[in-house]
Design a protein around this motif. Structure first.
Motif, PDB file in Angstrom:
ATOM      1  N   PHE A   2     -30.911  63.238  72.762  1.00 26.12           N
ATOM      2  CA  PHE A   2     -31.368  64.225  73.879  1.00 26.12           C
ATOM      3  C   PHE A   2     -32.514  64.224  74.629  1.00 26.12           C
ATOM      4  N   LYS A   4     -33.914  66.089  76.010  1.00 25.26           N
ATOM      5  CA  LYS A   4     -35.331  67.301  76.176  1.00 25.26           C
ATOM      6  C   LYS A   4     -34.935  68.107  75.113  1.00 25.26           C
ATOM      7  N   GLY A  74     -33.830  72.518  81.759  1.00 26.19           N
ATOM      8  CA  GLY A  74     -33.215  71.884  81.165  1.00 26.19           C
ATOM      9  C   GLY A  74     -32.827  70.834  79.777  1.00 26.19           C
ATOM     10  N   GLN A  76     -31.056  70.160  76.841  1.00 24.92           N
ATOM     11  CA  GLN A  76     -29.869  70.566  75.871  1.00 24.92           C
ATOM     12  C   GLN A  76     -29.129  70.753  74.733  1.00 24.92           C
ATOM     13  N   ALA A  77     -30.693  70.579  73.891  1.00 33.41           N
ATOM     14  CA  ALA A  77     -30.172  71.107  72.881  1.00 33.41           C
ATOM     15  C   ALA A  77     -31.496  72.582  72.267  1.00 33.41           C
ATOM     16  N   LEU A 100     -24.863  73.892  75.551  1.00 36.65           N
ATOM     17  CA  LEU A 100     -26.061  73.782  75.049  1.00 36.65           C
ATOM     18  C   LEU A 100     -25.601  73.105  73.017  1.00 36.65           C
TER      19      LEU A 100
END
Ligand code: ADP
Ligand code: ADP
Ligand code: MG
Length: 668
Positions: A2, A4, A74, A76-77, A100
């Motif tokens: 990831f 972010k 923004g 991702q996780a 996500l």
């Protein structure tokens, strides 16, 4: 990997996750409530999103807003930390739906382990050993009591959906069963929105030994050894260590394999903990699985040299586990102490307030750079800074103090030294209690079981010792020195050149309140200090150095160092391993106050009324329970201060009450 991630938590765990992310070059997004706008976790992340008002239900538990924040920034996780949404399958599912990655196990595994009853049924099938008990669907009170009678007392009632030591009742006799069941169900519905319970044989003198497991999406599942978390209060962990004293390689392998079997049975992925309750003879039974990172994971990091949050991120990104079972090595011994805002002397009641003064021992705090995989003798994971408040809204844990030593003795010595240098003013903490605990014969001798604190109550709660002459001298010097610097800070032209020496009068006297006594100190000015008179003895005292709150004085020829914090009418004196609080005002001026509070007809802290046990005009005996309120995740019973009559009820069940609010009118 990831680029972010969003951290859906607060406090030390949010800071800890942020540290690893930064080390891996991953951007972080914090979320926060209105109460946390200035909190450390917001400051250490790259971005932050406000969720809503202070209560967790309106902020940290708002799955919708958290997902919205992740999408908007923004990320991702999402890393859920522990508590809050970490074991919430709907949240895990909602993340997936929004595209996500939930940094945790699949929703199905959370579901399978979410109910202690259903988990036990599954474990039975996977041949994992279980504590004798009843974990069926039928919740009829009669049936539950019959089951308890058949199991044999004592039994333990547990909320199936429970966690954090809540919703448990030990029942000693059949006659107490009904009342315990009601109170257990009440706590369960209030805390978990689900009042199903299970009944278990209550083991006497058990140990809590848990296994850290890790699985990836490539079919690998391993165990990272055990943690012993037997030292508990109110079924909540206080001290944790790894490895477990007395563990043999054979039993470690047996427990590790049982834990891996449990994880595999539910298709586990990521970090998880399988908790076992063990008898003194070593036999062990499955208790529950926590499908998240555990509060005490740092002790495992210290003995394995691995960063478990890094492992979580790698697994969530689809990478295989960094190491195989055979590659893992166990080195040395680690201990963790949970520093709580609470009053051990007052039944561990949570304490709220502001950290007016916070000084920690020399330690690695790797959020400033580095990783949990770095070796450290002393490590502090903390989510607070001086000036922060411990509020009634969230868990009262202030920080975790973690130490490593080549063996248990070295770890113990480091822990005790680190605790001796941990200073907090502004609320009560368990620091002094922890120090007594780690130095106590049963803990030092590893004579561990979950009843350790209760059984050694007398030794662990010695009567408070009166201030010694050194402490009184430090307090007196600090007061004189502060007066002098106050004067120097004012625009008085005379005061400006005076410094400490030209202190107002040549003869002063100080009356300190210490425990229940008033202690008088007479101070007479001498060319390079003061002559203190205490209890008929004379002590020449000189101030050698002062740096803010730190004083070095020479008293009767001996150099001593201490920290003195003056807060309102209290003077706090810290010397290594000791913290005494003197009041510096005539204690008689306050006589009589607090008697009302002694009857506790006022709310001890902000909270919610969960049960009212009396009606208007009821006649009650002294000590009769009147109402129950819930505050800081605990039930508090308000009892009659003396025999009397309930004149009026001022609140209804479900009402929120402020700290200090009168709860009912009582005449006695
Ligand atoms: P662990 O099992 O990891 O040692 P605990 O059982 O003490 O930890 O709980 C971990 C943290 O999560 C604590 O801060 C606790 O207050 C919090 N917690 C546990 N269960 C819940 C829950 N159901 N809702 C909110 N917070 C919880
Ligand atoms: P939680 O979800 O609140 O962590 P657990 O089931 O893990 O609940 O139990 C918490 C603690 O309660 C254990 O660590 C242990 O001290 C005690 N306990 C649980 N089950 C038993 C039992 N059957 N006998 C004795 N003590 C138990
Ligand atoms: Mg548990």
């Amino acid at each position: 990997m990831f680029t972010k991630i969003l951290i859906a938590n607060r406090g030390e765990i949010a800071c800890r996750v942020a540290a690893t992310a930064r080390h891996m070059g991953i951007q972080t997004v914090a979320v926060y409530s209105e109460a946390d706008a200035l909190a450390k976790h917001v400051a250490v992340c790259d971005e932050a999103v406000l969720l809503g008002p202070a209560p967790a239900k309106e902020s940290y538990l708002r799955a919708d807003k958290i997902i919205e924040a992740a999408l908007a920034t923004g990320a991702q996780a999402i890393h859920p930390g522990y508590g809050f949404l970490s074991e919430n399958e709907e949240f895990a599912e909602a993340c997936a739906k929004a595209g996500l990655v939930f940094i945790g196990p699949p929703a199905s595994a959370i579901h399978a382990m979410g109910s202690k009853s259903e988990a036990k049924a599954l474990m039975e099938k996977a041949s994992v050993p279980l504590v004798p008990g009843y974990h069926g669907e039928n919740q009829d009170a009669e049936l539950l009591q019959n089951q308890a009678d058949a199991i044999g007392y004592p039994v333990l009632l547990k909320a199936s959906a429970g966690g954090g030591g809540k919703g448990m009742r030990v029942v000693e006799h059949s006659a107490q069963f009904k009342a315990a069941l009601e109170s257990c169900k009440r706590e369960a519905i209030n805390s978990f929105g689900d009042d199903r319970v299970l009944v278990e044989k209550y083991l006497t003198r058990p140990r809590h030994i848990e296994i850290q497991v890790f699985a990836d999406t490539h079919g690998n599942c391993i165990y990272l050894f055990e943690r012993d978390c037997s030292v508990q209060r109110r079924h909540q962990k206080v001290l944790e260590e790894a490895p477990a004293p007395g563990m043999t390689p054979e039993r470690r392998a047996a427990m590790g394999e049982a834990a891996v079997a449990a994880a595999k049975a539910v298709g586990y992925v990521g970090a998880g903990t399988v908790e076992f309750i063990a008898n003194q003879d070593g036999s062990f039974y499955f208790m529950e699985m926590n499908t998240r990172l555990q509060v005490e994971h740092p002790v495992t990091e210290m003995i394995t040299g691995q960063d478990l949050v890094e492992w979580q991120l790698r697994v969530a990104a689809g990478e295989p586990l960094p190491l195989s079972q055979a590659q893992l090595q166990l080195s040395g011994h680690a201990l963790e102490a949970r520093i709580y805002a609470e009053s051990p002397e007052n039944n561990f009641l949570p304490s709220i307030g502001t950290l007016q003064h916070l000084r920690t021992p020399a330690a690695v705090s790797f959020e400033l750079g580095g990783t949990a995989a770095m070796p450290a003798g002393v490590r502090i994971d903390s989510g607070v800074r001086p000036g922060d408040a411990i509020s009634p809204f969230y868990d009262p844990m202030i920080a975790k103090l973690i130490v490593w030593g080549r063996d248990r003795a070295e770890a113990l010595a480091r822990m005790s030294d680190a605790l001796a240098h941990y200073q907090v003013v502004g609320l009560n903490t368990n620091v002094a209690f922890l120090k007594r605990l780690v130095e106590s014969a049963p803990f030092a001798g590893a004579d561990l079981d979950t009843g350790l604190i209760e059984r050694h109550r007398d030794a662990l709660f010695p009567p408070p010792a009166a201030a010694g002459v050194v402490e009184l001298a430090l307090a007196t010097v600090a007061l004189l020195s502060s007066e002098a610097s106050d004067a120097a800070a004012s625009s008085d032209p005379w005061a400006l050149q005076t410094g400490w020496r030209m202190n107002l009068a040549l003869q002063r006297s100080f009356d300190f309140g210490d425990l229940d006594n008033t202690v008088s100190i007479a101070a007479s000015y001498r060319p390079n200090g003061w002559l203190l008179n205490h209890a008929g003895g004379d002590f020449p005292v000189e101030l050698i150095t002062r740096e803010k709150n730190d004083y070095t004085i020479r008293i009767a020829g001996k150099l001593v160092t201490g920290t003195v914090v003056i807060e309102g009418e209290s003077v706090h004196v810290f010397t290594p391993g000791r913290h005494i609080t003197l009041s510096y005002a005539d204690p008689l001026a306050h006589a009589g106050q607090g008697e009302e509070e002694g009857g506790r007809l006022t709310a001890p802290m902000p909270g919610k009324i969960v049960a009212i046990l009396v009606k208007k005009d009821d006649q009650v005996e002294k000590g009769a329970p009147l109402l129950i309120m819930e505050a800081m995740k605990m039930e508090h019973t308000i009892s009659a201060p003396r025999e009397g009559t309930v004149e009026e009820l001022l609140y209804a069940v479900g009402d929120q009450v402020q700290e200090g609010a009168q709860l009912l009118a009582f005449a006695g």
